[in-house]
Design a protein around this motif. Structure first.
Motif, PDB file in Angstrom:
ATOM      1  N   TYR B   7       7.870  -1.764   7.949  1.00 51.30           N
ATOM      2  CA  TYR B   7       7.924  -0.727   6.869  1.00 51.30           C
ATOM      3  C   TYR B   7       6.771  -0.848   5.856  1.00 51.30           C
ATOM      4  N   SER B  42       7.280   7.194  10.599  1.00 51.02           N
ATOM      5  CA  SER B  42       8.028   8.303   9.920  1.00 51.02           C
ATOM      6  C   SER B  42       8.320   8.070   8.482  1.00 51.02           C
ATOM      7  N   ALA B  43       7.665   8.870   7.484  1.00 57.57           N
ATOM      8  CA  ALA B  43       7.871   8.937   6.003  1.00 57.57           C
ATOM      9  C   ALA B  43       9.422   8.747   5.962  1.00 57.57           C
ATOM     10  N   VAL B 147       8.525   3.999   7.701  1.00 57.43           N
ATOM     11  CA  VAL B 147       8.824   3.151   8.782  1.00 57.43           C
ATOM     12  C   VAL B 147       8.265   3.281   9.825  1.00 57.43           C
TER      13      VAL B 147
END
Lengths: 153, 153, 153
Positions: B7, B42-43, B147
Protein backbone atom coordinates in the motif's frame (compact mmCIF):
# COMPACT_ATOMS: atom_id res chain seq x y z
CA UNK A 1 -4.07 -21.82 -8.42
CA UNK A 2 -7.80 -21.55 -7.83
CA UNK A 3 -10.28 -19.96 -10.21
CA UNK A 4 -13.97 -19.27 -10.54
CA UNK A 5 -16.13 -17.94 -13.36
CA UNK A 6 -19.53 -16.36 -12.83
CA UNK A 7 -21.88 -14.71 -15.31
CA UNK A 8 -24.58 -12.11 -14.74
CA UNK A 9 -27.38 -11.10 -17.09
CA UNK A 10 -28.97 -7.64 -17.08
CA UNK A 11 -32.12 -6.43 -18.75
CA UNK A 12 -32.61 -2.79 -17.85
CA UNK A 13 -35.85 -0.86 -18.19
CA UNK A 14 -34.06 2.26 -19.33
CA UNK A 15 -31.56 2.69 -22.09
CA UNK A 16 -28.85 3.82 -19.68
CA UNK A 17 -28.43 2.67 -16.12
CA UNK A 18 -25.74 2.13 -13.51
CA UNK A 19 -26.28 -1.04 -11.49
CA UNK A 20 -24.30 -1.83 -8.35
CA UNK A 21 -22.74 -5.30 -8.42
CA UNK A 22 -20.12 -5.19 -5.64
CA UNK A 23 -21.94 -7.85 -3.63
CA UNK A 24 -22.25 -10.20 -6.61
CA UNK A 25 -18.53 -9.85 -7.34
CA UNK A 26 -17.72 -10.62 -3.69
CA UNK A 27 -20.00 -13.67 -3.87
CA UNK A 28 -17.99 -14.93 -6.87
CA UNK A 29 -14.81 -14.40 -4.83
CA UNK A 30 -16.31 -16.30 -1.87
CA UNK A 31 -17.25 -19.18 -4.14
CA UNK A 32 -13.70 -19.35 -5.53
CA UNK A 33 -12.14 -19.61 -2.02
CA UNK A 34 -9.35 -17.40 -3.35
CA UNK A 35 -7.60 -15.54 -0.51
CA UNK A 36 -4.99 -13.62 -2.56
CA UNK A 37 -5.64 -12.83 -6.20
CA UNK A 38 -7.46 -10.79 -8.79
CA UNK A 39 -11.08 -10.50 -9.90
CA UNK A 40 -11.72 -9.39 -13.47
CA UNK A 41 -15.21 -7.93 -13.95
CA UNK A 42 -15.95 -7.44 -17.63
CA UNK A 43 -19.01 -6.54 -19.70
CA UNK A 44 -19.45 -8.96 -22.60
CA UNK A 45 -20.98 -6.25 -24.78
CA UNK A 46 -19.58 -3.34 -26.72
CA UNK A 47 -22.22 -0.88 -25.56
CA UNK A 48 -21.73 -1.34 -21.81
CA UNK A 49 -18.98 -0.88 -19.24
CA UNK A 50 -17.80 -1.41 -15.68
CA UNK A 51 -16.99 1.51 -13.40
CA UNK A 52 -15.70 1.66 -9.84
CA UNK A 53 -16.98 4.74 -8.03
CA UNK A 54 -19.30 6.03 -5.32
CA UNK A 55 -22.84 4.75 -4.83
CA UNK A 56 -24.21 8.30 -4.68
CA UNK A 57 -27.21 9.08 -6.90
CA UNK A 58 -26.05 12.62 -7.69
CA UNK A 59 -22.78 11.35 -9.17
CA UNK A 60 -24.66 8.83 -11.28
CA UNK A 61 -27.00 11.47 -12.70
CA UNK A 62 -24.09 13.85 -13.27
CA UNK A 63 -22.16 11.13 -15.07
CA UNK A 64 -24.99 10.02 -17.36
CA UNK A 65 -25.71 13.66 -18.32
CA UNK A 66 -22.02 14.31 -18.97
CA UNK A 67 -21.62 11.13 -21.03
CA UNK A 68 -24.51 12.28 -23.23
CA UNK A 69 -22.68 15.55 -23.90
CA UNK A 70 -19.26 14.02 -24.56
CA UNK A 71 -20.53 11.01 -26.54
CA UNK A 72 -23.87 12.32 -27.84
CA UNK A 73 -26.65 10.06 -29.10
CA UNK A 74 -28.19 10.96 -32.45
CA UNK A 75 -31.65 9.54 -31.69
CA UNK A 76 -32.42 12.58 -29.53
CA UNK A 77 -31.62 16.28 -29.96
CA UNK A 78 -28.07 17.15 -28.83
CA UNK A 79 -27.92 18.44 -25.25
CA UNK A 80 -26.28 21.68 -26.40
CA UNK A 81 -23.97 23.15 -29.06
CA UNK A 82 -20.91 21.33 -27.75
CA UNK A 83 -22.68 17.97 -27.90
CA UNK A 84 -23.84 18.82 -31.42
CA UNK A 85 -20.26 19.59 -32.46
CA UNK A 86 -19.04 16.27 -31.05
CA UNK A 87 -21.48 14.29 -33.20
CA UNK A 88 -19.97 13.00 -36.45
CA UNK A 89 -19.76 15.58 -39.23
CA UNK A 90 -23.06 15.36 -41.05
CA UNK A 91 -24.89 14.72 -37.79
CA UNK A 92 -25.15 10.95 -37.62
CA UNK A 93 -22.88 7.99 -36.92
CA UNK A 94 -21.59 5.97 -39.88
CA UNK A 95 -22.42 2.94 -37.74
CA UNK A 96 -26.13 3.74 -38.19
CA UNK A 97 -25.99 3.01 -41.91
CA UNK A 98 -26.62 -0.63 -40.94
CA UNK A 99 -29.85 0.26 -39.14
CA UNK A 100 -28.40 0.63 -35.62
CA UNK A 101 -28.96 3.73 -33.48
CA UNK A 102 -26.45 3.11 -30.69
CA UNK A 103 -23.28 4.69 -32.10
CA UNK A 104 -22.93 6.83 -28.97
CA UNK A 105 -22.97 3.73 -26.75
CA UNK A 106 -19.78 2.44 -28.39
CA UNK A 107 -18.04 5.71 -27.50
CA UNK A 108 -19.38 5.51 -23.94
CA UNK A 109 -17.89 1.99 -23.78
CA UNK A 110 -14.56 3.53 -24.82
CA UNK A 111 -14.77 6.20 -22.10
CA UNK A 112 -15.88 3.92 -19.25
CA UNK A 113 -14.21 0.69 -20.48
CA UNK A 114 -15.66 -2.76 -20.46
CA UNK A 115 -13.77 -3.91 -17.38
CA UNK A 116 -12.23 -3.41 -13.99
CA UNK A 117 -9.65 -5.61 -12.27
CA UNK A 118 -10.02 -5.75 -8.49
CA UNK A 119 -7.51 -6.93 -5.88
CA UNK A 120 -8.46 -9.72 -3.44
CA UNK A 121 -6.75 -9.71 -0.04
CA UNK A 122 -7.63 -12.13 2.74
CA UNK A 123 -10.58 -13.37 0.68
CA UNK A 124 -12.17 -9.90 0.38
CA UNK A 125 -12.27 -7.37 -2.46
CA UNK A 126 -9.57 -4.92 -1.37
CA UNK A 127 -11.46 -1.72 -2.15
CA UNK A 128 -11.31 1.74 -0.64
CA UNK A 129 -14.08 2.98 1.66
CA UNK A 130 -16.28 4.46 -1.10
CA UNK A 131 -15.42 2.16 -3.98
CA UNK A 132 -18.39 0.26 -5.33
CA UNK A 133 -18.50 -1.69 -8.60
CA UNK A 134 -21.12 -0.79 -11.21
CA UNK A 135 -22.30 -2.38 -14.41
CA UNK A 136 -22.88 0.54 -16.79
CA UNK A 137 -25.58 0.00 -19.38
CA UNK A 138 -25.61 2.36 -22.38
CA UNK A 139 -27.98 0.50 -24.69
CA UNK A 140 -30.30 -1.55 -22.53
CA UNK A 141 -33.80 -2.94 -22.67
CA UNK A 142 -32.47 -6.29 -23.87
CA UNK A 143 -30.41 -9.10 -22.31
CA UNK A 144 -26.77 -8.21 -21.77
CA UNK A 145 -24.10 -10.35 -20.06
CA UNK A 146 -21.12 -9.76 -17.80
CA UNK A 147 -18.36 -12.16 -16.76
CA UNK A 148 -16.52 -12.32 -13.45
CA UNK A 149 -13.26 -14.28 -13.51
CA UNK A 150 -11.47 -14.84 -10.21
CA UNK A 151 -7.94 -16.26 -10.05
CA UNK A 152 -5.52 -16.65 -7.16
CA UNK A 153 -4.73 -18.87 -4.23
CA UNK B 1 1.48 -19.09 -7.01
CA UNK B 2 3.24 -16.23 -5.25
CA UNK B 3 1.62 -12.93 -4.31
CA UNK B 4 2.44 -9.67 -2.58
CA UNK B 5 0.34 -6.72 -1.48
CA UNK B 6 1.76 -3.25 -0.87
CA UNK B 7 0.00 0.00 0.00
CA UNK B 8 1.08 3.58 -0.61
CA UNK B 9 -0.33 6.74 0.97
CA UNK B 10 -0.23 10.13 -0.76
CA UNK B 11 -0.93 13.55 0.66
CA UNK B 12 -0.41 16.11 -2.09
CA UNK B 13 0.08 19.83 -1.58
CA UNK B 14 -1.98 20.67 -4.63
CA UNK B 15 -5.47 19.54 -5.54
CA UNK B 16 -4.23 17.82 -8.69
CA UNK B 17 -0.89 16.15 -9.17
CA UNK B 18 0.73 13.35 -11.13
CA UNK B 19 3.22 11.38 -9.04
CA UNK B 20 5.61 8.83 -10.54
CA UNK B 21 5.47 5.46 -8.78
CA UNK B 22 7.19 3.09 -11.24
CA UNK B 23 10.03 2.40 -8.80
CA UNK B 24 7.65 1.65 -5.92
CA UNK B 25 5.70 -0.80 -8.11
CA UNK B 26 8.95 -2.53 -9.12
CA UNK B 27 9.92 -2.72 -5.43
CA UNK B 28 6.62 -4.53 -4.70
CA UNK B 29 7.42 -6.93 -7.57
CA UNK B 30 10.93 -7.52 -6.18
CA UNK B 31 9.49 -8.28 -2.76
CA UNK B 32 7.06 -10.81 -4.25
CA UNK B 33 9.85 -12.74 -6.02
CA UNK B 34 7.40 -13.19 -8.89
CA UNK B 35 9.23 -13.81 -12.18
CA UNK B 36 6.20 -14.19 -14.51
CA UNK B 37 2.90 -12.57 -13.60
CA UNK B 38 0.81 -9.43 -13.30
CA UNK B 39 0.94 -6.33 -11.10
CA UNK B 40 -2.33 -4.53 -10.46
CA UNK B 41 -1.84 -0.90 -9.42
CA UNK B 42 -5.09 0.60 -8.21
CA UNK B 43 -6.12 3.83 -6.49
CA UNK B 44 -8.40 3.11 -3.52
CA UNK B 45 -10.27 6.38 -4.03
CA UNK B 46 -12.92 7.54 -6.43
CA UNK B 47 -11.29 10.89 -7.13
CA UNK B 48 -7.89 9.56 -8.23
CA UNK B 49 -6.46 7.34 -10.95
CA UNK B 50 -3.44 5.51 -12.33
CA UNK B 51 -1.98 6.38 -15.72
CA UNK B 52 0.91 4.89 -17.68
CA UNK B 53 2.60 7.51 -19.84
CA UNK B 54 5.74 9.58 -20.32
CA UNK B 55 7.52 11.34 -17.47
CA UNK B 56 7.65 14.61 -19.43
CA UNK B 57 6.47 17.75 -17.60
CA UNK B 58 4.88 19.26 -20.73
CA UNK B 59 2.58 16.26 -21.17
CA UNK B 60 1.57 16.43 -17.51
CA UNK B 61 0.66 20.13 -17.74
CA UNK B 62 -1.15 19.56 -21.04
CA UNK B 63 -3.10 16.69 -19.52
CA UNK B 64 -4.16 18.49 -16.36
CA UNK B 65 -5.28 21.53 -18.40
CA UNK B 66 -7.23 19.29 -20.80
CA UNK B 67 -8.87 17.31 -17.99
CA UNK B 68 -10.10 20.60 -16.52
CA UNK B 69 -11.77 21.44 -19.84
CA UNK B 70 -13.32 18.00 -20.44
CA UNK B 71 -14.34 17.37 -16.82
CA UNK B 72 -14.63 20.94 -15.50
CA UNK B 73 -14.59 21.80 -11.79
CA UNK B 74 -17.34 24.11 -10.56
CA UNK B 75 -15.31 25.68 -7.72
CA UNK B 76 -13.43 27.80 -10.26
CA UNK B 77 -14.57 29.65 -13.39
CA UNK B 78 -14.80 27.35 -16.43
CA UNK B 79 -11.68 27.43 -18.61
CA UNK B 80 -13.72 28.49 -21.66
CA UNK B 81 -17.16 28.15 -23.27
CA UNK B 82 -16.71 24.47 -24.07
CA UNK B 83 -15.82 23.67 -20.45
CA UNK B 84 -18.86 25.72 -19.34
CA UNK B 85 -21.10 23.67 -21.65
CA UNK B 86 -19.73 20.40 -20.26
CA UNK B 87 -20.69 21.36 -16.70
CA UNK B 88 -24.06 19.96 -15.60
CA UNK B 89 -27.06 21.93 -16.82
CA UNK B 90 -27.66 24.57 -14.18
CA UNK B 91 -23.93 24.97 -13.65
CA UNK B 92 -23.16 22.72 -10.70
CA UNK B 93 -22.87 19.01 -9.98
CA UNK B 94 -25.79 17.28 -8.27
CA UNK B 95 -23.12 15.58 -6.16
CA UNK B 96 -22.42 18.95 -4.50
CA UNK B 97 -25.87 19.03 -2.87
CA UNK B 98 -24.28 17.00 -0.05
CA UNK B 99 -21.63 19.68 0.57
CA UNK B 100 -18.88 18.21 -1.62
CA UNK B 101 -17.10 20.26 -4.31
CA UNK B 102 -15.24 17.48 -6.15
CA UNK B 103 -17.81 16.34 -8.73
CA UNK B 104 -15.28 16.91 -11.52
CA UNK B 105 -12.78 14.59 -9.83
CA UNK B 106 -15.20 11.66 -10.18
CA UNK B 107 -15.37 12.28 -13.94
CA UNK B 108 -11.57 12.54 -14.10
CA UNK B 109 -11.46 9.15 -12.34
CA UNK B 110 -13.72 7.82 -15.10
CA UNK B 111 -11.46 9.21 -17.85
CA UNK B 112 -8.14 8.09 -16.37
CA UNK B 113 -9.40 4.99 -14.49
CA UNK B 114 -8.44 3.87 -11.03
CA UNK B 115 -6.04 1.19 -12.21
CA UNK B 116 -3.43 -0.24 -14.52
CA UNK B 117 -2.40 -3.88 -14.89
CA UNK B 118 1.27 -4.34 -15.74
CA UNK B 119 3.04 -7.44 -17.09
CA UNK B 120 5.99 -8.93 -15.20
CA UNK B 121 8.61 -10.79 -17.24
CA UNK B 122 11.82 -12.18 -15.74
CA UNK B 123 11.04 -10.39 -12.48
CA UNK B 124 10.83 -6.93 -14.10
CA UNK B 125 7.87 -4.74 -15.09
CA UNK B 126 7.69 -5.40 -18.84
CA UNK B 127 7.14 -1.78 -19.93
CA UNK B 128 8.03 0.05 -23.11
CA UNK B 129 10.94 2.50 -23.18
CA UNK B 130 8.89 5.57 -22.18
CA UNK B 131 6.21 3.97 -20.03
CA UNK B 132 6.18 5.22 -16.46
CA UNK B 133 3.43 4.61 -13.91
CA UNK B 134 1.74 7.61 -12.28
CA UNK B 135 -0.65 8.03 -9.40
CA UNK B 136 -3.07 10.76 -10.55
CA UNK B 137 -4.54 12.88 -7.79
CA UNK B 138 -7.63 14.93 -8.62
CA UNK B 139 -8.77 15.92 -5.12
CA UNK B 140 -5.71 15.95 -2.91
CA UNK B 141 -4.50 17.73 0.17
CA UNK B 142 -5.62 14.81 2.33
CA UNK B 143 -4.47 11.19 2.81
CA UNK B 144 -5.28 8.93 -0.14
CA UNK B 145 -4.29 5.29 -0.56
CA UNK B 146 -3.23 3.03 -3.42
CA UNK B 147 -2.85 -0.75 -3.51
CA UNK B 148 -0.34 -2.81 -5.48
CA UNK B 149 -1.22 -6.50 -5.86
CA UNK B 150 1.36 -8.77 -7.48
CA UNK B 151 0.53 -12.35 -8.48
CA UNK B 152 2.46 -14.93 -10.48
CA UNK B 153 5.24 -17.43 -10.16
CA UNK C 1 0.63 -21.74 -12.70
CA UNK C 2 1.31 -21.54 -16.42
CA UNK C 3 2.29 -18.40 -18.29
CA UNK C 4 3.20 -17.22 -21.75
CA UNK C 5 4.54 -13.96 -23.13
CA UNK C 6 4.18 -12.89 -26.76
CA UNK C 7 5.13 -9.65 -28.48
CA UNK C 8 3.74 -8.07 -31.62
CA UNK C 9 5.26 -5.26 -33.69
CA UNK C 10 3.19 -2.86 -35.77
CA UNK C 11 4.29 -0.40 -38.41
CA UNK C 12 1.20 1.32 -39.78
CA UNK C 13 1.02 3.24 -43.04
CA UNK C 14 -1.25 5.86 -41.56
CA UNK C 15 -0.81 7.90 -38.43
CA UNK C 16 -3.94 6.44 -36.85
CA UNK C 17 -5.27 2.93 -37.36
CA UNK C 18 -7.26 0.27 -35.56
CA UNK C 19 -5.86 -3.23 -36.15
CA UNK C 20 -7.73 -6.38 -35.13
CA UNK C 21 -5.59 -8.74 -33.04
CA UNK C 22 -8.15 -11.12 -31.46
CA UNK C 23 -6.71 -14.11 -33.34
CA UNK C 24 -3.14 -13.30 -32.29
CA UNK C 25 -4.20 -13.02 -28.64
CA UNK C 26 -5.99 -16.39 -28.89
CA UNK C 27 -2.84 -17.88 -30.43
CA UNK C 28 -0.84 -16.69 -27.40
CA UNK C 29 -3.46 -18.31 -25.14
CA UNK C 30 -3.24 -21.58 -27.13
CA UNK C 31 0.53 -21.56 -26.80
CA UNK C 32 0.27 -21.10 -23.03
CA UNK C 33 -2.03 -24.13 -22.63
CA UNK C 34 -3.86 -22.07 -19.98
CA UNK C 35 -7.46 -23.27 -19.53
CA UNK C 36 -8.59 -20.84 -16.80
CA UNK C 37 -6.88 -17.49 -16.42
CA UNK C 38 -6.30 -13.98 -17.67
CA UNK C 39 -4.69 -12.48 -20.77
CA UNK C 40 -3.26 -8.98 -20.47
CA UNK C 41 -2.93 -7.22 -23.83
CA UNK C 42 -0.94 -4.02 -23.47
CA UNK C 43 0.58 -1.48 -25.84
CA UNK C 44 4.21 -0.76 -24.92
CA UNK C 45 3.93 2.82 -26.17
CA UNK C 46 2.40 5.97 -24.77
CA UNK C 47 0.75 7.01 -28.03
CA UNK C 48 -1.22 3.81 -28.65
CA UNK C 49 -3.94 1.78 -26.94
CA UNK C 50 -5.97 -1.42 -26.85
CA UNK C 51 -9.74 -1.36 -27.30
CA UNK C 52 -12.33 -4.15 -27.24
CA UNK C 53 -15.25 -3.37 -29.51
CA UNK C 54 -17.00 -4.31 -32.74
CA UNK C 55 -15.17 -5.01 -35.99
CA UNK C 56 -17.47 -2.68 -37.93
CA UNK C 57 -15.78 -0.11 -40.19
CA UNK C 58 -18.39 2.58 -39.45
CA UNK C 59 -17.63 2.46 -35.73
CA UNK C 60 -13.92 2.71 -36.40
CA UNK C 61 -14.31 5.79 -38.62
CA UNK C 62 -16.72 7.36 -36.13
CA UNK C 63 -14.28 6.72 -33.30
CA UNK C 64 -11.21 8.12 -35.05
CA UNK C 65 -13.15 11.26 -36.08
CA UNK C 66 -14.47 11.69 -32.52
CA UNK C 67 -11.03 11.17 -30.95
CA UNK C 68 -9.68 13.94 -33.19
CA UNK C 69 -12.34 16.31 -31.84
CA UNK C 70 -11.96 15.38 -28.16
CA UNK C 71 -8.15 15.12 -28.21
CA UNK C 72 -7.27 17.37 -31.16
CA UNK C 73 -3.93 17.27 -32.98
CA UNK C 74 -2.19 20.59 -33.53
CA UNK C 75 -0.41 19.57 -36.76
CA UNK C 76 -3.68 19.96 -38.68
CA UNK C 77 -6.47 22.54 -38.46
CA UNK C 78 -8.94 21.78 -35.63
CA UNK C 79 -12.03 19.86 -36.83
CA UNK C 80 -14.32 22.59 -35.51
CA UNK C 81 -14.65 25.25 -32.78
CA UNK C 82 -15.06 22.68 -30.00
CA UNK C 83 -11.88 20.88 -31.02
CA UNK C 84 -10.11 24.26 -31.17
CA UNK C 85 -11.27 25.05 -27.63
CA UNK C 86 -9.99 21.69 -26.36
CA UNK C 87 -6.48 22.39 -27.64
CA UNK C 88 -4.15 23.83 -24.99
CA UNK C 89 -4.57 27.56 -24.39
CA UNK C 90 -2.25 29.24 -26.87
CA UNK C 91 -3.01 26.59 -29.48
CA UNK C 92 -0.21 24.07 -29.10
CA UNK C 93 0.86 21.37 -26.68
CA UNK C 94 3.64 22.15 -24.21
CA UNK C 95 4.97 18.70 -25.11
CA UNK C 96 5.84 20.05 -28.57
CA UNK C 97 8.49 22.40 -27.16
CA UNK C 98 10.86 19.41 -27.41
CA UNK C 99 10.22 19.03 -31.14
CA UNK C 100 7.44 16.41 -30.94
CA UNK C 101 4.08 16.86 -32.69
CA UNK C 102 2.11 14.00 -31.07
CA UNK C 103 0.69 15.65 -27.94
CA UNK C 104 -2.83 14.61 -28.98
CA UNK C 105 -1.77 10.95 -29.16
CA UNK C 106 -0.91 10.96 -25.45
CA UNK C 107 -4.44 12.14 -24.66
CA UNK C 108 -5.88 9.48 -26.97
CA UNK C 109 -3.83 6.92 -25.02
CA UNK C 110 -5.50 8.25 -21.86
CA UNK C 111 -8.99 7.92 -23.36
CA UNK C 112 -8.54 4.45 -24.87
CA UNK C 113 -5.97 3.11 -22.37
CA UNK C 114 -2.91 1.07 -23.14
CA UNK C 115 -4.44 -2.25 -22.12
CA UNK C 116 -7.28 -4.71 -21.82
CA UNK C 117 -7.45 -7.76 -19.55
CA UNK C 118 -9.40 -10.65 -21.04
CA UNK C 119 -10.84 -13.71 -19.30
CA UNK C 120 -9.84 -17.21 -20.45
CA UNK C 121 -12.38 -20.01 -19.91
CA UNK C 122 -11.86 -23.54 -21.17
CA UNK C 123 -8.79 -22.39 -23.09
CA UNK C 124 -10.69 -19.74 -25.08
CA UNK C 125 -10.93 -15.95 -24.74
CA UNK C 126 -14.27 -15.58 -22.97
CA UNK C 127 -15.60 -12.68 -25.06
CA UNK C 128 -19.12 -11.63 -25.98
CA UNK C 129 -20.46 -12.22 -29.50
CA UNK C 130 -19.24 -8.89 -30.96
CA UNK C 131 -16.15 -8.30 -28.86
CA UNK C 132 -12.97 -8.09 -30.88
CA UNK C 133 -9.60 -6.86 -29.64
CA UNK C 134 -7.91 -3.95 -31.45
CA UNK C 135 -4.50 -2.39 -31.28
CA UNK C 136 -5.12 1.35 -31.60
CA UNK C 137 -2.35 3.33 -33.22
CA UNK C 138 -2.37 7.12 -32.74
CA UNK C 139 1.13 7.99 -33.92
CA UNK C 140 2.18 5.34 -36.38
CA UNK C 141 4.45 5.04 -39.38
CA UNK C 142 7.21 3.63 -37.18
CA UNK C 143 7.75 0.37 -35.25
CA UNK C 144 5.58 0.05 -32.17
CA UNK C 145 5.33 -2.95 -29.83
CA UNK C 146 2.60 -4.69 -27.85
CA UNK C 147 2.90 -7.38 -25.17
CA UNK C 148 0.50 -10.24 -24.45
CA UNK C 149 0.93 -11.87 -21.04
CA UNK C 150 -1.13 -14.97 -20.30
CA UNK C 151 -1.32 -16.46 -16.79
CA UNK C 152 -3.50 -19.20 -15.34
CA UNK C 153 -3.77 -22.94 -15.14
Amino acid sequence: MKSNTAYMTFHTERRRELIRITEEVQAAVDESRVQEGLALVSAMHITAGVWVNDDEPGIHEDTLEWLDKIAPPSWQAPANDVAAALLPDGGDYRHHRGGEDNGDAHLKNLLVHQQAVLPITGGRLDLGPWQQVFYCEFDGRRDKRLVIKVIGE
